[in-house]
Every structure is written in C-alpha cells, then in structure tokens.
Design a protein around this motif. Structure first.
Motif, PDB file in Angstrom:
ATOM      1  N   ALA A 512      72.832  30.451  62.308  1.00 27.23           N
ATOM      2  CA  ALA A 512      71.801  30.741  61.294  1.00 27.23           C
ATOM      3  C   ALA A 512      70.449  31.004  61.956  1.00 27.23           C
ATOM      4  O   ALA A 512      69.714  31.905  61.551  1.00 27.23           O
ATOM      5  N   LEU A 515      70.382  34.436  63.368  1.00 26.33           N
ATOM      6  CA  LEU A 515      70.372  35.527  62.391  1.00 26.33           C
ATOM      7  C   LEU A 515      69.216  35.449  61.396  1.00 26.33           C
ATOM      8  O   LEU A 515      69.099  36.318  60.530  1.00 26.33           O
ATOM      9  N   SER A 534      74.240  38.776  57.288  1.00 25.75           N
ATOM     10  CA  SER A 534      74.950  37.617  57.855  1.00 25.75           C
ATOM     11  C   SER A 534      76.318  37.428  57.196  1.00 25.75           C
ATOM     12  O   SER A 534      77.261  36.917  57.822  1.00 25.75           O
ATOM     13  N   THR A 548      80.495  30.635  55.426  1.00 23.32           N
ATOM     14  CA  THR A 548      79.790  31.889  55.153  1.00 23.32           C
ATOM     15  C   THR A 548      78.679  31.666  54.134  1.00 23.32           C
ATOM     16  O   THR A 548      77.552  32.150  54.306  1.00 23.32           O
ATOM     17  N   LEU A 551      75.822  29.760  55.733  1.00 27.33           N
ATOM     18  CA  LEU A 551      75.078  30.654  56.628  1.00 27.33           C
ATOM     19  C   LEU A 551      74.142  31.546  55.821  1.00 27.33           C
ATOM     20  O   LEU A 551      72.956  31.687  56.150  1.00 27.33           O
ATOM     21  N   GLN A 552      74.659  32.136  54.760  1.00 30.96           N
ATOM     22  CA  GLN A 552      73.831  32.987  53.900  1.00 30.96           C
ATOM     23  C   GLN A 552      72.685  32.197  53.279  1.00 30.96           C
ATOM     24  O   GLN A 552      71.548  32.682  53.214  1.00 30.96           O
ATOM     25  N   VAL A 555      69.891  31.603  55.908  1.00 32.03           N
ATOM     26  CA  VAL A 555      69.137  32.825  56.235  1.00 32.03           C
ATOM     27  C   VAL A 555      68.277  33.249  55.048  1.00 32.03           C
ATOM     28  O   VAL A 555      67.106  33.605  55.207  1.00 32.03           O
TER      29      VAL A 555
END
Length: 894
Positions: A512, A515, A534, A548, A551-552, A555
């Motif tokens: 993270a 990105l 990402s 996922t 992570l999103q 970010v």
C-alpha cells in the motif's frame, strides 16, 4: 568575426622599448574588449543552439589565448625565457578544458627552484591583471618537489594535478612533473587514493542530497551530476594510468557506447550549467525552482495538459542523472574490483549455489550461465529474492544481465504465480527490503514488473514541500515503515513502533505504501485513481479479495487521517464517530496511521514535527476507542457534562467560594467541558477567576521537546479579539501552530495557542514574551492599532526572497462536516502576517471564530476556521458564502 588577442596585444608591444607596466593600460583595454566580445559571441552561440561541449571548448580556448598571450608578454618583459625553467599549468576544471561562462580558473606556476623572485613577480603581475578583469582566479607557485610532497599528503592537490595541462612555458619541466606524478605519487597508495575519493563522494552526497531525485539539485555536486563523472574518471586515471578517457576504450575498460554516454552526459549537463551561469550573470550551480522554469523554456519545453513544461524538463533531467549515476557506479566498480582472471579461478572453487542458477561469490550474487534467464524469465525476480535472502549485493555482471533482460518482463511474466509469490516473499522479509526495492527501481525492473509505477517514475511535484520525485518519495516511505518495524524509533515513537510490529499483514501495508501515490501520473484525484490502479495490480499478483479490498482502502484513504488530524476539530465527537465508521475495522485504522506517518516522514527531513505527531496520535486513539467499543452512537452529553462539572467543583472546593465556581462552570461551553480532563478544566477555571482583577492574563508553558510554547490568553471578549492576538503574534516574529478558542457566556475568553519560532524552535527568551504581553495589552486598551504593529515590524525588504513555485490560493467552504459551524479551509503560500490578514477579514465580515486549526508545511499553509454568524448560526446564504470566499482570496493574495 572573432577578435584575435595576439593582434591586439602584439601591436602595442612591438619594439618601442616600453615595459609591460608602462603598456599595462593598452594591454588592459585590449584584453577587456577581447573578453567582452568573446563572451557575447559564446553566449550568442549558446542561445542559438550550440551544444554544451562546443561552448565549453570555445570558452576554454578563449581563456587559453588570453592567459597565454598575457603571460608571454610578461615573460618577455621579465626576460624569463633566459631561465627556461618555468611552466604555466592549468589545473582542476581549467586543466580538463571544462570552463563554463563564469567558472573560476586554477593556475599553477611550476618552476625549477631557481629565480624564485622573478617567478613570484610574474605570478603577481599576471594574477592582478586577471583579477582586474574580474576573473575568478586561484593559483599556486610550486617546484616539482613541492608538487610531489603536497600531492602525497593532500587529496585536493593530488586530484587537481591529475587534470594538469601545460598552457605555455617549459615542456621539459611539465613532462618531468607528469613522470614524477606517475612514479612517485600515483603508483604509491593508489588504493588509498581511490578509497579517499569514494569517501569524499559519500560525504558530498550527505551534504548535497543522497538521491538523484532531489528537487533542487546542484548541477555540479549533486548525485548524477558533473562531480560523479569527474570522480569516476579520476579513479579510472589512477587505476589504469591513463590521461584521456579514450584510452579506457583502448584498454578495454569502457566500450565505445559507454564512452559516448560519458561525453553525451557532459554535453547535457554543461548546456544546463552554461544557461545557469548566463541567467545569473555569475557562477551558479543550483538548479533552483525559478531557474528550472527558465531553463525549461530555454530548452523548448511547453505546458502539456496538466503537466507543466518545468515538470517535463525535470523528469528528463532525472532520467539523465540516473544514467550518469549508473555509468559512474559502473566505472568505479570496475576500478575497485580485483583482477577478473584471479576472481574466475578462485570463484570456481569458492562460489556457493543458492538456486535458480545463482551463486554467491565474495559477497556478490553472480549468474555464470546467463542463458538460464531466457529459458525461465521468472528467475529475474528470484535474483532479487536470493540476493535479499543471502544479504549480498548484485555483481556488476548481474546488474547488466537484469538491465539487458527487461524485455522478458511482459504481461505473461507479470501474471505468473511464481513471479507474484517471489515478489510477495521479498515484501514479507524485513531484511534488506528497502534496499532490494531501490535496486529493482534503479535497474528499471520495478517499472517493468509494475508498469503503473512508471507513471510516477522521475515525476516532479513543483513545490517547496516535496524535496524528492514521487517514486523516490515512495521508496523512502517504505524505508520508514521498515525502520519502525526494526525498532529504530522505539524510544521516540513507541505507539507507532508497537503498531508496526502488531499489524497482521505487514507485506500488504508495504505494498500500500508503494502504491499510495501511483495515481499521481495524470490529472484528477490521485487517491481515487491510485485505488483503481491498485485493484488491477492486486489481480495480477493473485491477491485474495479481502487483501485487494484492504489495499484499495489504504490507497483511496491515504490522505484522510492527516487531513482530519491537521484540519478538523478533534473535539467534535460526531466527526470522530463518522471517521471511525469510515475505518470499519481497527486493523484498517492501524495500517492507515502507519501509512500516514511514513508518507509525511518521507517528504523531507523537517516535515514530520512533534505537533503533527500529537494531532495524528490524538485522532488515532479517539477513533480506536470508538471502534473498540463498537458503538457508533454519541454518549449523552448532558450526563458527561454533569460528571465533569461535579469533579471540577470538588477539585476547586477548598480554594474558592462554591457559588463562584458554579457560576464559572455554568458559563463554560459544552465543547470546552468535553474537550479536556477535569484537572485541566480546573486549571482553566483558576485562570478565568483571575478576571476581573486582572484585565489580561497570559500564561506560558514551554514544551521544549515539542518545539512550541502553550500560550494561554485570558481576557474579556471584544469584537475581533482573535484577530488582535494573531496580529500581535505576527508583529513579534512568532508563528502559531494551533489555537483552541473558548468564549464563555459571561464574556470571558480563554484562548490557548501553540506558538513557536518560524524556524520551528521554542521561544524561551523572557524579553520577547514580555514585549508580546505589553503589545497585546496596549492593543486591547485601544492605545495601539494592531495593523500598525504588524506594518511596523514587516517593512518591505530590499532583499529578494528565494523564488518558490507558486500554486494559486484556494478557499473551500464546507457546511456538512460540522453540525454547529461553517468550516472554511484556506490554502495559500505562507507569508508574514498571513494569519492576521485572514482573521481580520473574518472579523470584518461579521464572523465569529469558534475553532482554528493552523497548519504550515514549508512554504504553504492550510488554515481552517470554524465560524458562525453574529446570531450564532451557520452561514447558509450562497451570496454570503461567495462574498466570504472572494474577500478571503483578496486577503491572502494582497
């Protein structure tokens, strides 16, 4: 038509029997005219498109002609040709024929040891003549034995003599010097010279920035700039006993292509340096923000869409600088490696296999059979994994192999399970993680494996806040997480250290961080763009749906924690609950807190402050408590207020009449009562009870470790009081970091300011605080106007400030975030008296300031004001809101 210096000086010199001094005036006029004409001609050639090498060579040739002709005239006058034992030698940059428009000249008067008085006389006459021409000249007068002795003990002298070049005089003496340098200086302790030059290189990078990607680079001393090329060539000259770079091709050290890269790099950097000199009208090596803009225009760059011309120019500059750094490292590595033949024989017996065709030899990872990469490209990723696991560096040949094999990193490679697993293995290992990612980036592998990362490769943010390009900032942010995990800041940042060690999937946090800014490659909100990118990257890496989504989330929201902590009222429980609801889980909050710290810390050395640390921790802890209790409902404030009042009353009962304390507590706002502990509120009440005996109470608590003073101002409310206070603070050269404003129903005011020096230090001098208190008292009593105090302190200066990149000021108004106030965000460039200008404008517009959050980041401010109208209501009328916006923009721009 170029002037001929010989024609000018020789006409006035022929057979008239006059000495040099008698004809000095004529010489001087001719030399000055020659110099001025030639400088203009060189400048015109440069501006009309001549390359850097051509301009530098012509300036050097012009200087040679002038210096040699003058020296010849002097020699004739002093009959020095009779001795034949004097050589005029150019050393340093002048010796290398590398003169830019306003470079200094380094001259050495080399003589045999006889006729020293005549040599001194000649040196003095020539130097004073050149100084009178406004040339920057350094000099030395030495014998051969002086040169040998000084070169043996002084690295600077030895380096300068490496570049020695005969201008005129005794060739025999000059050749003797070259022989002595080879036999008595360069052949002895050559390893120690190379070691000293590399140590010098390290210290230079510490001073001028240890990254190619620093935002205001020094074209001479910065990494990836001229001095890197010089150092590599000095080391090569010592190692391989050569005078000219081309000899390195003949000896098989460099290829023709590499030599071409060396000269094209010099050409590019010299063209920039020439323009820097011409712009400044003097020697100047700093590529400042204003110089960058001018040079971008000179090079023909134009704004394109949302990308400025200057950002395009600097992106290309960093690409060049990266190539220079790579070339220099390559050449230096070749010089410090032992004989390759011996290495191969020894290595055959001592190399240790680590898998995938990789071996460890003497602390380096080598791939003897390079064909294994083409057969199984995923081994490119495993090269980095093996090197990280073994704690070794990549050998020079391995680095070349990676660079030459980048075309194998295609979509199939990126989607392969093996490559994804290997990459995650790298992220999961604490050992050498930051260094491994930086090596991947440096060799161009990271951009190929994560093509989205290329959007931010060498991406410049043209402001004074960020001091690195976006990709470098990102990798530094990863390093900050690694330092927390390692416990580097266990004493100063105990909570963040604990969270870094507790966090469930640290590798996902690292990803993270990698990105978080990837969306900055184009226009629009970069956090939202980055979140979408990402998702694609996570799919390629084969991440689970849960990973996922997290992570999103990180970010997408990477700016949120800092935004709320620094620009919103942390005593607004409704807002805290809204924020906690956004976090959903405490693990998300922990990761976001860590990411926010790393993001701020990696911007630059002065950006993370104790004040920001306090605000971020306060928001984290309040939101964490909400998440842990799992209840997003507001606790009934009435019950809490009654409990606080009861506790405060008990704390003060022995010191004051009960009714007096009750009346004072009744006058406090609910927000005030719920914002502090009962002990702190009891101290506030003690201060408030000093009124009306004292009309003004100022209390100071110096927080030396945190870099500010808590300054409590207690007085009676008058219109525009906060504006008066900010004006007096500005007039006394102080800086407000934050302010908590409390106005009671009995017209008493208790304002708590966090105040420091503009440089970030605590102000402890009693005299300054006494002056502040006296000024404030006079303003409150109407004896002095605050505007006059501000104007008096900040008269216009004849000294121009350092140019900074300018971004238009913005005023944003929000009526949703707070249930009680209209919230005004002001983004502007910092200047003296700005806060006073804003607060006085709000007062003039009839607005009452309930909460103020002050945030300064280098040259920019983001000030926030929670305001109400004179009736205690939010401002909802669109016409009034537009008037507020316009007036505030006028105030910050005026």
């Amino acid at each position: 038509m170029r002037l001929n210096i010989n024609a000018y000086l020789s006409e006035s010199h022929k057979g008239d029997g006059k000495s040099f001094e008698e004809k000095r005036g004529a010489y001087f006029a001719a030399a000055r005219e020659f110099l001025e004409h030639f400088r203009e001609e060189s400048k015109r050639g440069h501006r009309e498109g001549e390359d850097g090498i051509s301009v530098v060579q012509s300036i050097t040739a012009m200087t040679d002609a002038l210096v040699v002709r003058l020296f010849t005239a002097l020699s004739d006058d002093l009959q020095m040709h009779k001795t034949g034992q004097l050589a005029l030698v150019a050393v340093g940059g002048y010796g290398r024929r590398e003169l830019n428009p306003y470079s200094d000249l380094d001259l050495m008067f080399l003589y045999s040891g006889k006729e020293s008085k005549v040599v001194e006389e000649a040196a003095n006459r020539l130097l004073y003549f050149l100084w009178d021409l406004r040339l920057d000249v350094g000099y030395s007068v030495r014998t051969l034995s002086d040169c040998v002795e000084m070169a043996g003990g002084d690295l600077t002298v030895k380096t300068a003599l490496l570049d020695a070049r005969l201008l005129t005089g005794s060739e025999q003496l000059y050749n003797d010097l070259k022989k002595l340098m080879v036999t008595q200086v360069l052949s002895k302790r050559s390893d120690s010279f190379i070691s000293a030059k590399l140590d010098e290189l390290k210290k230079r990078r510490e001073k001028y920035g240890s990254s190619v990607y620093i935002l205001e680079p020094n074209i001479k001393e910065g990494e990836g700039c001229l001095r890197d090329l010089h150092t590599a060539m000095w080391v090569a000259k010592i190692k391989y006993k050569v005078d000219e770079p081309r000899e390195l091709v003949i000896k098989g050290v460099l290829s023709e292509e590499e030599l071409g890269l060396y000269y094209s790099s010099l050409n590019y950097l010299w063209r920039i340096r020439n323009e820097l000199h011409y712009l400044a009208g003097r020697k100047n090596d700093q590529l400042t923000f204003d110089a960058q803009t001018s040079i971008a225009r000179f090079f023909g760059y134009e704004d394109s869409g949302k990308t400025l011309a200057v950002e395009q120019f600097m992106q290309d500059f960093y690409l060049h600088a990266n190539r220079v750094e790579h070339f220099s490292s390559l050449l230096i590595t070749k010089c410090i490696q032992r004989d390759d033949g011996k290495r191969k024989i020894l290595g055959y017996f001592t190399r240790r296999p680590v898998g995938d065709g990789c071996y460890v030899v003497k602390g380096e990872l080598v791939v003897p059979d390079e064909s294994v990469i083409a057969k199984e490209p995923v081994r490119l990723m495993r090269i980095f994994e093996h090197a990280q696991k073994q704690g070794v560096t990549l050998a020079l040949g391995t680095k070349r192999l990676v660079r030459d094999s980048l075309d194998l990193v295609n979509d199939k490679f990126r989607r392969s399970k093996e490559a994804g697993t290997s990459f995650v293995n790298i992220l999961q290992s604490e050992k050498g993680l930051a260094e491994t990612l930086q090596q991947m980036h440096h060799l161009g592998f990271l951009n190929r494996f994560i093509p989205e990362f290329e959007r931010i490769y060498c991406k410049v943010q043209h402001d004074a806040y960020h001091i690195y390009t976006v990709d470098t900032h990102t990798l530094f942010a990863v390093e900050e997480i690694v330092k927390l995990c390692r416990g580097d800041h266990a004493d100063t940042l105990p909570l963040l250290t604990q969270l870094a060690r507790e966090v469930d999937k640290r590798w996902l946090l690292i990803l993270a961080v990698m990105l978080h800014d990837v969306g900055k490659g184009g226009g629009g909100g970069h956090a939202e763009i980055g979140a979408e990118l990402s998702k694609t990257i996570a799919r390629r890496l084969g991440l689970t749906r849960e990973d996922t989504e997290r992570l999103q989330f990180l970010v997408r929201h990477h700016l949120l924690l800092a935004h709320i902590a620094q620009r919103r009222d942390l005593h607004d429980e409704r807002m805290i609950i809204q924020f906690a609801r956004q976090m959903e889980k405490s693990e998300n909050l922990k990761m976001l807190y860590l990411l926010t710290y790393a993001d701020i810390k990696a911007v630059g050395p002065e950006v993370w402050t104790e004040w920001k640390a306090l605000l971020l921790q306060e928001l984290y802890e309040k939101a964490f408590r909400v998440l842990e209790r799992g209840d997003f409902k507001l606790e009934a404030s009435g019950d809490r207020v009654r409990r606080v009042k009861k506790t405060v009353f008990e704390l003060l009962a022995d010191d004051y009449p009960g009714q007096l304390v009750k009346d004072e507590l009744q006058a406090l706002s609910t927000r005030h009562l719920l914002s502090y502990s009962p002990e702190v509120i009891a101290a506030h009440v003690r201060t408030l009870l000093r009124l009306p005996k004292d009309q003004l109470v100022v209390q100071l608590a110096h927080e030396v470790d945190k870099g500010y003073t808590n300054c409590t101002v207690c007085t009676y409310d008058v219109p525009g009081l906060f504006s008066m206070i900010t004006g007096v603070v500005a007039a006394n050269g102080m800086n407000i970091l934050g302010a908590q404003i409390h106005t009671n129903t009995n017209e008493k005011v208790l304002d708590i300011l966090q105040v420091g020096s503009p440089q970030g230090f605590v102000i402890t001098e009693e005299s300054r605080w006494t002056r502040f208190q006296n000024d404030l008292r006079q303003v409150l009593e109407g004896k002095v106007k605050v505007s006059a105090l501000v104007a008096k302190r900040h008269r216009p200066s004849i000294l121009s400030e350092k140019a900074k990149p300018t971004v238009p000021a913005r005023v944003e108004i929000d009526n949703e975030v707070s249930s009680d106030y209209t919230v005004i965000d002001i983004y502007a460039h910092d200047k003296i008296g700005l806060l006073y200008g804003i607060t006085s404008t709000l007062t003039r517009l009839g607005l009452y300031i309930g909460v103020s959050k002050i945030s300064t980041k280098v040259d920019q401010v983001a000030d926030v004001f929670y305001v109400k109208d004179i009736f205690g209501q939010k401002i909802m009328n669109p016409g009034k809101l537009e008037e507020i916006r316009k007036e505030l923009l006028d105030a910050v721009d005026g």
